[in-house]
Every structure is written in structure tokens, then in C-alpha cells.
Scaffold this motif. Structure first.
Motif, short mmCIF file in Angstrom:
data_model
loop_
_atom_site.label_atom_id
_atom_site.label_comp_id
_atom_site.label_asym_id
_atom_site.label_seq_id
_atom_site.Cartn_x
_atom_site.Cartn_y
_atom_site.Cartn_z
N GLN A 1 0.82 -1.21 0.00
CA GLN A 1 0.00 0.00 0.00
C GLN A 1 0.86 1.27 0.00
O GLN A 1 0.47 2.28 -0.59
N LYS B 1 -1.80 -2.78 -6.00
CA LYS B 1 -2.91 -3.69 -5.76
C LYS B 1 -2.47 -4.87 -4.89
O LYS B 1 -1.29 -5.24 -4.87
N ASP C 1 -3.85 -8.81 -4.21
CA ASP C 1 -4.79 -9.86 -4.57
C ASP C 1 -5.00 -10.83 -3.41
O ASP C 1 -4.10 -11.03 -2.58
N VAL D 1 -10.69 -8.27 4.23
CA VAL D 1 -10.91 -7.20 3.25
C VAL D 1 -10.46 -5.86 3.82
O VAL D 1 -9.83 -5.05 3.12
N TYR E 1 -7.94 -6.77 -2.22
CA TYR E 1 -8.91 -6.20 -3.15
C TYR E 1 -9.63 -7.22 -4.03
O TYR E 1 -10.59 -6.85 -4.71
N SER E 2 -9.16 -8.46 -4.08
CA SER E 2 -9.75 -9.41 -5.03
C SER E 2 -9.69 -10.82 -4.47
O SER E 2 -9.05 -11.07 -3.44
N GLN F 1 -14.78 -6.65 -2.88
CA GLN F 1 -13.72 -7.34 -3.61
C GLN F 1 -14.13 -7.56 -5.06
O GLN F 1 -15.31 -7.72 -5.38
N TYR G 1 -9.10 -2.87 -13.30
CA TYR G 1 -8.72 -3.24 -11.93
C TYR G 1 -7.23 -3.02 -11.68
O TYR G 1 -6.83 -2.47 -10.65
#
Length: 574
Positions: free
Chosen positions: A201, A206, A208, A223, A228-229, A247, A321
Motif C-alpha cells: 500500500q 494492488k 490480490d 478485506v 482487493y480481489s 472485492q 482493476y
């Protein structure tokens, strides 16, 4: 002498003017796809126009002339496809061979997690893959491995904390932190996994996820930590619970796991914008016989999905994304990555363009060179085995050990009790994992039921995720011989019986990839499967893929590590 800053600006200025002039129609475009019917991912419809390309970019749709014009009447033009999560190593071939396989299927971008080779070579493995993918005609983007090793129980070739991977975030093709498999550690607030999230961050990258069946406050915590996914959703309820918490859902349909049929209801107006496609693992036979992202699109359409929605999920959503803002659409300023098909029903790919260059024409791929890998890394990748010569005595353990019960068609297992001996009649075989990275001489021993082998032994250095040598056999002497042969090959798969190899697949790159062509590797792999089945291996399992997962101590119930049989549910050795 390197180009000056002023020189770079001037060169880019000239290029930009060329783009503007071609877009405005003041100059002919480099390429025009005339009379094109194309998918517009913004208005969610088929549009009709000429598509003009200059300097590798789409400069406009309308009426254009170009130095090269190609009539697209009767065809449909789509944006290039994007695989949102894959381990390139799973194809068992070099990145160049992988690209040669997927380009004819319309894939122009992949996002890879090199955690397989990183578990063998550490940061050298990441650097190897970055160099081995540089300049390939499929853009290979990276997510940095988050769990090397997968758990503290594993003995891999390296241990990577956040400091070890931090400098890679500066690489232009690194997009973030790959699947955070250690969701237990995140939820508990453990230092190492949380540090990796904080560091990612800090670089505005990103992150995953990988959290099958996580629910309630534990899911909220995962989360909230910044994941994020997720690509592990195997049923609709799991996917919607994660989607409702923000997500993005990677609908996975690869070789080891196929979730599209369960998740195809997500491909609707309510949910589709939060979805993308991925394969995770794609083995040689699947690439050759089925395809890649195109196979998922065709399957989704056959299951009732709107073709335009399926195409959008296959390109635009993943690009958005990952903040790859110049791809995944046919619009001015986007990369000229095109897939030309006949129609949505047959979905036959006729041509593939990359940055305006025709690279695939009716299945024929234009040749391209392999990227150069610096000699140190090339040599390092071929010298990853550090293990002494094994004998039958290394596998002769007579104390009762846990029996791992295999399940047909699954990589989950059951607790099948205990044994202190091999019993071929009752399909109780000996299984072992040999540490091969640092010559620790650690060998974990247990028993396996459901594999079916009647004679000889099977060994492989593809053993998730640490890629030690996993071997199963009907006697200790053949187990030792098969494992020794894997070492002699510099890695690979060996089916051994009667004092000799019945079949073998050399994997000389880190013990997990071959430098041979994909077709050759597939032929050897299929021959090895046939040899394994001929020795009695259960036809309801893949002799090697299923075996490789027996060493991954994050999947219930029992697994085998270099320290013995481990109960994942109880978190104890048995």
C-alpha cells in the motif's frame, strides 16, 4: 551515448503529433481495419466503423485511410484478452513457449505471480522471470509473491519477507502483491503478512486475495486489511459475499480448478463489472487442446452469458482493476491489441494484432526471439538441486505413519488412518518428500491410499509450493531410484519400474519448467501419464498434478511435508 532528457521529450513530442494528426485525418494512419464491427466495452454494444491505428495506438473510429488497410467485413473485432491471475510456471515451459501457445488464442496481456520459481530461487527467481518475459509479444505484468514459503511448515529455497521484495515495486511491470494465501495470519494480525500489505500500500499497489470460504467477521477483517480481489470462489454464495464487501471476483477456469459453471450467474448487469477471468494454472494439454481465455469466453457464452459481457470481463474489467488504463478497449488512445473472430457462436480466432502488428494469422504465429537472461541467472536456474544420493534406507521407516486418503477428481484428502508398511493389495503406498534446496537431508515419510500404483515408483520436482521432490512407490528401492533420476535430470517427472525409467519429463529450469517446445513437453507428459496408468495409477486422478498438491500443507485434510504427515485441520503432525 544515452539519449538526453530533451531528446526523449522531442522524440515523444513527434510521436504524439503523429498520433494527433492521424486521429484528425490529416495524415494517413499506419493501419486501418476497414468496415469493422467491434465490441464497444463502454456502451456495451456492437459498433461499426473503420478503426485507425498509428504508433501502436488506436487513434480513432470513423472513416479513415491508412498506409495499410484490411477489410473486416463479416468479422468481429475484440480487444485483446487479459488473464488476471496465472502462474506461468504451471505450463511447464519457458515464458517464450507459453506466449507462443496463448497468442493464437487472443491473449495479449497476462498478470503472473512467479511464486513457484520464487519458492525455488527466491528473488533470483523473480528477476529470472522478469528478464525472461521482457519484450515478449504478450505483455507479462507481475504481482509479487506474498507467501514464500506458503507456510512456515514448508522448506523452500528461500524465505521472502517484505524487505526482500520491496525494491521490485519500482519495476514498471510490477503491479502489486500477489495472492495473500496466509489469510489466517492476516486475520490474526501477524507481523509478516501484515507488513507485506502495508508495504504494498505504501507503493500504491494492488493486493490480490486467496481466501476460500472465508465468512463473517473474518472476511471483514481480511478485506479491511486491504485485500482487493479473490480468485478462490468455487460457489456463488462465496463470490457474492466477497463482492458485496467490495472485492473484485476473478472467475477462475484453468486446469487444476474450474469455477466458471458455478459462477456464470455473476455475468449479469448486476455483478459483471466486478468480475474478470483468470486461469491460475494452465497445463500443456489444456493450452494445446482447449485454449486460454478464449476458451473461458466460449464456455461462458455456451452457458448463457451475453457475448459482449463475456468479452468485456475478459479484457476491460481486468485492465481497469490493475490500472492498465491503455488496454482492454477499442477507443482512441488505447493499445491496438485486437482479436478478430468470425462470430460469437463459433468464436474462431482468425487474426491477432499486438500494438497494430499482425502477429497471428489463422493460427500461424509470427516468430519472435527469446529474451536474453543474464548468464548468472540462467546458470542459477539450472543448478537448484542440492541433495545427496538416496538409497532405499533413506525411505525405510517402520513406525506407524498417517495414511493420506486421496479423493477422485479432487486435491483435498481424507484421514485414512495409520500404517507401518506398504500394502499394494490394499493400495497403501509409501509417500515421501525430500528436501532438495539446501541439502538438509530432511525426508518426510508417510503413506498414501487411492493412488493405485501396483509396481515401481513415481517422482516429481513439481511439488507445490516449495517444489521439493515428492515420490510415491511400491517399494523403497524404486522410490530412491526415481528420486535420484529426478536429480540427475536437473528436475522433472519420472515414472520408474524394473530398474529403469519407463517415462520422464525433464524440467531443467528450476526443476519446474522445460526449455523444450510446448508440443514436445506435452508429448512427453502424456507418455508419462500413460506409463503411470499402465503401472496401475488410478485413472480418476492426474498422476502428477494431483501428486504435486499432496505436499501443500494449506489444503485439508492430510498433507506430506519434509517433516512428515501433517493434519491441516488440527495443525499437528500425525
Amino acid at each position: 551515448m544515452s539519449e538526453s532528457y530533451a531528446g526523449k521529450i522531442n522524440r515523444k513530442l513527434l510521436k504524439k503529433r503523429r498520433i494527433i494528426n492521424a486521429a484528425a485525418g490529416r495524415e494517413p494512419a499506419d493501419l486501418v481495419l476497414k468496415n469493422a464491427t467491434y465490441v464497444n466495452v463502454f456502451s456495451n454494444e456492437l459498433c461499426h466503423a473503420d478503426i485507425a491505428v498509428a504508433e501502436g495506438l488506436i487513434v480513432g473510429m470513423g472513416s479513415y485511410s491508412g498506409m495499410r488497410e484490411v477489410d473486416m467485413s463479416g468479422k468481429i473485432v475484440l480487444p485483446g484478452f487479459l488473464d488476471a491471475h496465472i502462474h506461468l510456471e504451471s505450463a511447464l515451459v519457458s515464458p517464450r513457449e507459453f506466449v507462443k501457445a496463448v497468442l493464437p488464442h487472443g491473449t495479449t496481456t497476462v498478470v503472473t505471480d512467479p511464486h513457484e520459481i520464487a519458492n525455488v530461487m527466491g528473488t533470483d527467481g523473480i528477476e529470472y522471470m522478469l528478464q525472461a518475459t521482457e519484450g515478449l509479444p504478450v505483455d507479462v505484468q507481475f504481482m509479487l509473491p506474498s507467501c514464500v514459503p506458503a507456510t512456515p511448515l514448508d522448506e523452500s529455497g528461500a524465505v521472502l519477507d517484505y524487505r526482500a521484495i520491496d525494491s521490485f515495486y519500482d519495476h514498471p511491470r510490477v503491479l502489486g502483491l500477489a495472492e495473500m494465501m496466509n489469510f489466517v495470519g492476516i486475520i490474526a494480525g501477524d507481523d509478516q503478512p501484515v507488513e507485506k500489505i502495508v508495504a504494498a500500500q505504501a507503493h500504491h499497489k494492488k493486493i490480490d486475495g486467496h481466501a476460500p470460504d472465508l465468512v463473517g467477521n473474518d472476511l471483514n477483517a481480511y478485506v479491511a486489511a486491504g485485500v482487493y480481489s479473490d480468485h478462490e470462489c468455487h460457489d456463488l454464495a462465496d463470490a457474492i459475499a466477497k463482492l458485496e464487501r467490495g472485492q473484485f471476483i476473478m472467475i477462475r477456469d484453468g486446469t487444476a480448478a474450474r469455477n466458471l459453471e458455478a459462477l456464470v450467474p455473476l455475468l449479469c448487469a448486476k455483478y459483471a463489472d466486478r468480475c474478470m477471468f483468470c486461469t491460475d494454472d494452465k497445463h500443456p494439454s489444456d493450452l494445446l487442446e482447449k485454449g486460454h481465455i478464449d476458451y473461458i469466453i466460449k464456455k461462458a457464452i455456451a452457458l448463457g452469458a451475453d457475448p459482449i459481457v463475456a468479452v468485456k470481463v475478459a479484457c476491460h474489467n481486468a485492465a481497469r482493476y490493475f490500472l492498465l488504463n491503455n488496454r482492454g478497449a477499442i477507443a482512441p488512445g488505447y493499445l491496438a491489441d485486437f482479436v478478430v473472430i468470425d462470430n460469437f457462436q463459433d468464436f474462431t480466432i482468425e487474426q491477432v494484432y499486438k500494438r497494430g502488428d499482425l502477429l497471428v494469422d489463422h493460427g500461424v504465429v509470427r516468430d519472435f526471439p527469446a529474451p536474453e537472461v543474464e548468464p548468472y541467472l540462467a546458470e542459477r536456474a539450472r543448478n537448484t538441486f542440492h541433495v545427496e544420493t538416496l538409497t532405499a534406507e533413506h525411505f525405510s521407516e517402520h513406525r506407524p505413519r498417517g495414511i493420506i486418503g486421496m479423493v477422485n477428481g479432487e486435491i483435498t484428502t481424507v484421514d485414512a488412518g495409520y500404517s507401518d508398511r506398504i500394502d499394494v493389495e490394499y493400495d497403501v503406498l509409501k509417500i515421501a518428500v525430500v528436501e532438495r534446496h539446501k541439502n538438509t537431508r530432511h525426508i518426510g515419510i508417510g503413506f498414501l491410499q487411492g493412488y493405485g500404483l501396483k509396481s515401481g515408483a513415481v517422482a516429481t520436482s513439481v511439488s507445490h509450493d516449495s517444489h521439493n521432490i515428492i515420490v510415491v512407490g511400491t517399494n523403497e528401492a524404486d522410490m530412491a531410484a526415481a528420486a535420484n533420476r529426478v536429480v540427475e535430470l536437473g528436475g522433472g517427472i519420472v515414472v520408474w519400474d524394473g530398474g529403469a525409467p519407463k517415462a520422464e519429463v525433464p524440467l531443467s529450469i528450476a526443476g519446474i519448467m522445460s526449455d523444450e517446445p510446448l508440443i514436445t513437453v506435452n508429448e512427453k507428459l502424456e507418455a508419462a501419464k500413460d506409463a503411470a496408468y499402465a503401472l496401475g495409477v488410478n485413472p480418476g486422478i492426474d498422476p502428477f498434478m494431483t501428486l504435486s498438491f499432496m505436499a501443500l500443507p494449506v489444503i485439508p485434510t492430510l498433507r506430506i511435508t519434509t517433516r512428515g504427515v501433517f493434519d491441516v485441520t488440527q495443525q499437528t503432525y500425525v
